[in-house]
Design a protein around this motif. Structure first.
Motif, PDB file in Angstrom:
ATOM      1  N   VAL A 177      72.264  61.540  -1.257  1.00 41.75           N
ATOM      2  CA  VAL A 177      73.158  60.743  -2.105  1.00 41.75           C
ATOM      3  C   VAL A 177      74.611  61.116  -1.821  1.00 41.75           C
ATOM      4  CG1 VAL A 177      73.961  60.455  -4.495  1.00 41.75           C
ATOM      5  CG2 VAL A 177      71.529  60.242  -3.954  1.00 41.75           C
ATOM      6  N   ALA A 178      74.887  62.414  -1.740  1.00 40.47           N
ATOM      7  CA  ALA A 178      76.256  62.885  -1.484  1.00 40.47           C
ATOM      8  C   ALA A 178      76.737  62.429  -0.109  1.00 40.47           C
ATOM      9  CB  ALA A 178      76.323  64.405  -1.598  1.00 40.47           C
ATOM     10  N   GLU A 179      75.909  62.584   0.908  1.00 37.08           N
ATOM     11  CA  GLU A 179      76.299  62.201   2.264  1.00 37.08           C
ATOM     12  C   GLU A 179      76.497  60.690   2.386  1.00 37.08           C
ATOM     13  OE1 GLU A 179      73.047  64.032   4.280  1.00 37.08           O
ATOM     14  OE2 GLU A 179      74.015  66.011   4.282  1.00 37.08           O
ATOM     15  N   ASP A 180      75.663  59.912   1.707  1.00 34.74           N
ATOM     16  CA  ASP A 180      75.805  58.453   1.750  1.00 34.74           C
ATOM     17  C   ASP A 180      77.033  57.982   0.973  1.00 34.74           C
ATOM     18  OD1 ASP A 180      73.480  58.351   3.233  1.00 34.74           O
ATOM     19  OD2 ASP A 180      72.217  57.617   1.596  1.00 34.74           O
ATOM     20  N   ALA A 181      77.323  58.631  -0.135  1.00 30.54           N
ATOM     21  CA  ALA A 181      78.460  58.232  -0.966  1.00 30.54           C
ATOM     22  C   ALA A 181      79.793  58.619  -0.337  1.00 30.54           C
ATOM     23  CB  ALA A 181      78.347  58.857  -2.355  1.00 30.54           C
ATOM     24  N   TYR A 182      79.805  59.681   0.446  1.00 25.60           N
ATOM     25  CA  TYR A 182      81.049  60.196   1.034  1.00 25.60           C
ATOM     26  C   TYR A 182      80.870  60.415   2.535  1.00 25.60           C
ATOM     27  CZ  TYR A 182      81.814  61.219  -3.902  1.00 25.60           C
ATOM     28  OH  TYR A 182      81.931  61.119  -5.268  1.00 25.60           O
ATOM     29  N   PRO A 183      80.648  59.361   3.308  1.00 29.52           N
ATOM     30  CA  PRO A 183      80.435  59.534   4.746  1.00 29.52           C
ATOM     31  C   PRO A 183      81.664  60.152   5.415  1.00 29.52           C
ATOM     32  CG  PRO A 183      80.644  57.198   4.190  1.00 29.52           C
ATOM     33  CD  PRO A 183      80.643  57.960   2.902  1.00 29.52           C
ATOM     34  N   GLY A 184      81.417  61.123   6.254  1.00 25.32           N
ATOM     35  CA  GLY A 184      82.506  61.776   6.974  1.00 25.32           C
ATOM     36  C   GLY A 184      83.163  62.926   6.223  1.00 25.32           C
ATOM     37  N   TRP A 185      82.782  63.143   4.962  1.00 26.65           N
ATOM     38  CA  TRP A 185      83.350  64.236   4.174  1.00 26.65           C
ATOM     39  C   TRP A 185      82.401  65.434   4.229  1.00 26.65           C
ATOM     40  CZ3 TRP A 185      87.962  63.566   1.328  1.00 26.65           C
ATOM     41  CH2 TRP A 185      88.479  62.272   1.368  1.00 26.65           C
ATOM     42  N   PRO A 186      82.920  66.648   4.181  1.00 24.11           N
ATOM     43  CA  PRO A 186      82.025  67.806   4.190  1.00 24.11           C
ATOM     44  C   PRO A 186      81.244  67.889   2.874  1.00 24.11           C
ATOM     45  CG  PRO A 186      84.296  68.508   3.843  1.00 24.11           C
ATOM     46  CD  PRO A 186      84.337  67.032   4.125  1.00 24.11           C
ATOM     47  N   VAL A 187      79.957  68.202   2.986  1.00 26.01           N
ATOM     48  CA  VAL A 187      79.072  68.313   1.823  1.00 26.01           C
ATOM     49  C   VAL A 187      78.477  69.714   1.811  1.00 26.01           C
ATOM     50  CG1 VAL A 187      76.950  67.460   0.745  1.00 26.01           C
ATOM     51  CG2 VAL A 187      78.532  65.850   1.835  1.00 26.01           C
ATOM     52  N   HIS A 188      78.464  70.313   0.628  1.00 19.63           N
ATOM     53  CA  HIS A 188      77.925  71.672   0.485  1.00 19.63           C
ATOM     54  C   HIS A 188      76.966  71.723  -0.696  1.00 19.63           C
ATOM     55  CE1 HIS A 188      77.686  76.015   0.457  1.00 19.63           C
ATOM     56  NE2 HIS A 188      78.032  76.026  -0.808  1.00 19.63           N
ATOM     57  N   LEU A 189      75.821  72.354  -0.502  1.00 17.86           N
ATOM     58  CA  LEU A 189      74.848  72.568  -1.570  1.00 17.86           C
ATOM     59  C   LEU A 189      74.990  73.981  -2.112  1.00 17.86           C
ATOM     60  CD1 LEU A 189      72.210  71.899  -3.207  1.00 17.86           C
ATOM     61  CD2 LEU A 189      70.977  72.904  -1.252  1.00 17.86           C
ATOM     62  N   ILE A 190      75.126  74.089  -3.418  1.00 16.82           N
ATOM     63  CA  ILE A 190      74.995  75.394  -4.077  1.00 16.82           C
ATOM     64  C   ILE A 190      73.509  75.515  -4.409  1.00 16.82           C
ATOM     65  CG2 ILE A 190      75.534  76.753  -6.113  1.00 16.82           C
ATOM     66  CD1 ILE A 190      78.279  75.367  -6.145  1.00 16.82           C
ATOM     67  N   PRO A 191      72.806  76.432  -3.761  1.00 20.22           N
ATOM     68  CA  PRO A 191      71.359  76.524  -3.995  1.00 20.22           C
ATOM     69  C   PRO A 191      71.062  76.719  -5.486  1.00 20.22           C
ATOM     70  CG  PRO A 191      71.994  77.884  -2.132  1.00 20.22           C
ATOM     71  CD  PRO A 191      73.267  77.429  -2.789  1.00 20.22           C
ATOM     72  N   PRO A 192      70.196  75.880  -6.031  1.00 20.33           N
ATOM     73  CA  PRO A 192      69.921  75.966  -7.468  1.00 20.33           C
ATOM     74  C   PRO A 192      68.988  77.116  -7.812  1.00 20.33           C
ATOM     75  CG  PRO A 192      68.608  74.226  -6.501  1.00 20.33           C
ATOM     76  CD  PRO A 192      69.504  74.749  -5.409  1.00 20.33           C
ATOM     77  N   GLU A 193      69.102  77.552  -9.055  1.00 18.01           N
ATOM     78  CA  GLU A 193      68.164  78.542  -9.582  1.00 18.01           C
ATOM     79  C   GLU A 193      66.829  77.846  -9.804  1.00 18.01           C
ATOM     80  OE1 GLU A 193      67.548  81.106 -13.635  1.00 18.01           O
ATOM     81  OE2 GLU A 193      69.592  80.669 -12.988  1.00 18.01           O
ATOM     82  N   ARG A 194      65.777  78.475  -9.345  1.00 12.70           N
ATOM     83  CA  ARG A 194      64.425  77.938  -9.510  1.00 12.70           C
ATOM     84  C   ARG A 194      63.691  78.862 -10.473  1.00 12.70           C
ATOM     85  NH1 ARG A 194      62.345  74.954  -4.504  1.00 12.70           N
ATOM     86  NH2 ARG A 194      64.235  74.383  -3.386  1.00 12.70           N
ATOM     87  N   THR A 195      63.170  78.280 -11.538  1.00 15.19           N
ATOM     88  CA  THR A 195      62.523  79.076 -12.575  1.00 15.19           C
ATOM     89  C   THR A 195      61.051  78.739 -12.643  1.00 15.19           C
ATOM     90  OG1 THR A 195      64.571  78.968 -13.849  1.00 15.19           O
ATOM     91  CG2 THR A 195      62.617  79.695 -15.018  1.00 15.19           C
ATOM     92  N   GLY A 196      60.221  79.768 -12.509  1.00 20.07           N
ATOM     93  CA  GLY A 196      58.787  79.580 -12.695  1.00 20.07           C
ATOM     94  C   GLY A 196      58.471  79.725 -14.171  1.00 20.07           C
ATOM     95  N   ARG A 197      57.801  78.751 -14.742  1.00 19.76           N
ATOM     96  CA  ARG A 197      57.498  78.841 -16.175  1.00 19.76           C
ATOM     97  C   ARG A 197      56.054  79.256 -16.414  1.00 19.76           C
ATOM     98  NH1 ARG A 197      57.445  72.491 -17.991  1.00 19.76           N
ATOM     99  NH2 ARG A 197      55.532  71.974 -16.922  1.00 19.76           N
ATOM    100  N   GLY A 198      55.389  79.661 -15.360  1.00 15.03           N
ATOM    101  CA  GLY A 198      53.986  80.037 -15.489  1.00 15.03           C
ATOM    102  C   GLY A 198      53.108  78.804 -15.389  1.00 15.03           C
ATOM    103  N   GLY A 199      51.902  79.020 -15.066  1.00 17.26           N
ATOM    104  CA  GLY A 199      50.965  77.916 -14.953  1.00 17.26           C
ATOM    105  C   GLY A 199      50.999  77.274 -13.583  1.00 17.26           C
ATOM    106  N   THR A 200      50.023  76.425 -13.370  1.00 17.42           N
ATOM    107  CA  THR A 200      49.913  75.717 -12.099  1.00 17.42           C
ATOM    108  C   THR A 200      49.593  74.255 -12.372  1.00 17.42           C
ATOM    109  OG1 THR A 200      47.569  76.252 -11.922  1.00 17.42           O
ATOM    110  CG2 THR A 200      49.102  77.757 -10.830  1.00 17.42           C
ATOM    111  N   THR A 201      49.787  73.449 -11.357  1.00 21.29           N
ATOM    112  CA  THR A 201      49.456  72.030 -11.443  1.00 21.29           C
ATOM    113  C   THR A 201      47.947  71.846 -11.268  1.00 21.29           C
ATOM    114  OG1 THR A 201      49.726  71.674  -9.077  1.00 21.29           O
ATOM    115  CG2 THR A 201      51.700  71.414 -10.458  1.00 21.29           C
ATOM    116  N   ARG A 202      47.498  70.589 -11.348  1.00 22.89           N
ATOM    117  CA  ARG A 202      46.069  70.295 -11.167  1.00 22.89           C
ATOM    118  C   ARG A 202      45.556  70.728  -9.799  1.00 22.89           C
ATOM    119  NH1 ARG A 202      45.734  64.315 -11.632  1.00 22.89           N
ATOM    120  NH2 ARG A 202      47.929  64.476 -11.170  1.00 22.89           N
ATOM    121  N   VAL A 203      46.453  70.769  -8.802  1.00 25.00           N
ATOM    122  CA  VAL A 203      46.023  71.158  -7.450  1.00 25.00           C
ATOM    123  C   VAL A 203      46.332  72.622  -7.151  1.00 25.00           C
ATOM    124  CG1 VAL A 203      46.091  68.827  -6.502  1.00 25.00           C
ATOM    125  CG2 VAL A 203      48.143  70.234  -6.442  1.00 25.00           C
ATOM    126  N   GLY A 204      46.725  73.376  -8.175  1.00 31.37           N
ATOM    127  CA  GLY A 204      46.904  74.812  -8.021  1.00 31.37           C
ATOM    128  C   GLY A 204      48.280  75.269  -7.576  1.00 31.37           C
TER     129      GLY A 204
END
Length: 143
Positions: free
Chosen positions: A48-75
């Motif tokens: 979305v960022a690259e498409d909205a601002y073609p030719g502009w530098p784009v940087h991702l701040i890696p998000p915090e990923r939180t495990g809340r316990g549990g698993t999905t139906r496929v484990g």
């Protein structure tokens, strides 16, 4: 007039000139988020960022990923990102000393995730946003 200003750790002030907010899981129709789902969401926000601002530098701040316990139906472990995905266009003064004519500005598009829909500001900017290495990431443009 900027939406807000953020003083970086380097003491450079950057102006937020455009902000796009979306619900991180707004498109998740069924099930719980996993690492694989989150990877797709992050890639989608970058696209979305690259498409909205073609030719502009784009940087991702890696998000915090939180495990809340549990698993999905496929484990797969359930893993959550902060609930608000942000794409922001920031401007500041030029970075290259050769551009000190007053006709240049620096810009960077940043993708990050945060807990609220509040725009970042000096009082409420995430630490990772304040820690941006602006001189390395942003690019100068002629005004």
């Amino acid at each position: 007039m900027p939406l807000s200003c953020v003083t970086l750790s380097s003491r450079r002030t950057v102006s937020l000139v455009e902000l796009r907010l979306s619900s991180t899981y707004g498109g998740l129709l069924e099930g719980a988020p996993t690492g694989r789902v989150n990877d797709r969401i992050i890639k989608g926000r970058l696209r979305v960022a690259e498409d909205a601002y073609p030719g502009w530098p784009v940087h991702l701040i890696p998000p915090e990923r939180t495990g809340r316990g549990g698993t999905t139906r496929v484990g797969e472990p359930i893993e959550e990102l902060p609930p608000v995905a942000c794409v922001g266009m920031f401007h500041s003064g030029e970075t290259d000393p050769a551009h000190r004519s007053g006709w240049y500005f620096s810009a960077l598009v940043v993708v990050w995730f945060q807990p609220t829909a509040d725009p970042p500001s000096d009082a409420h900017a995430p630490a990772a946003l304040r820690g941006l290495a602006w001189e390395e990431l942003a690019r100068d443009f002629e005004d």
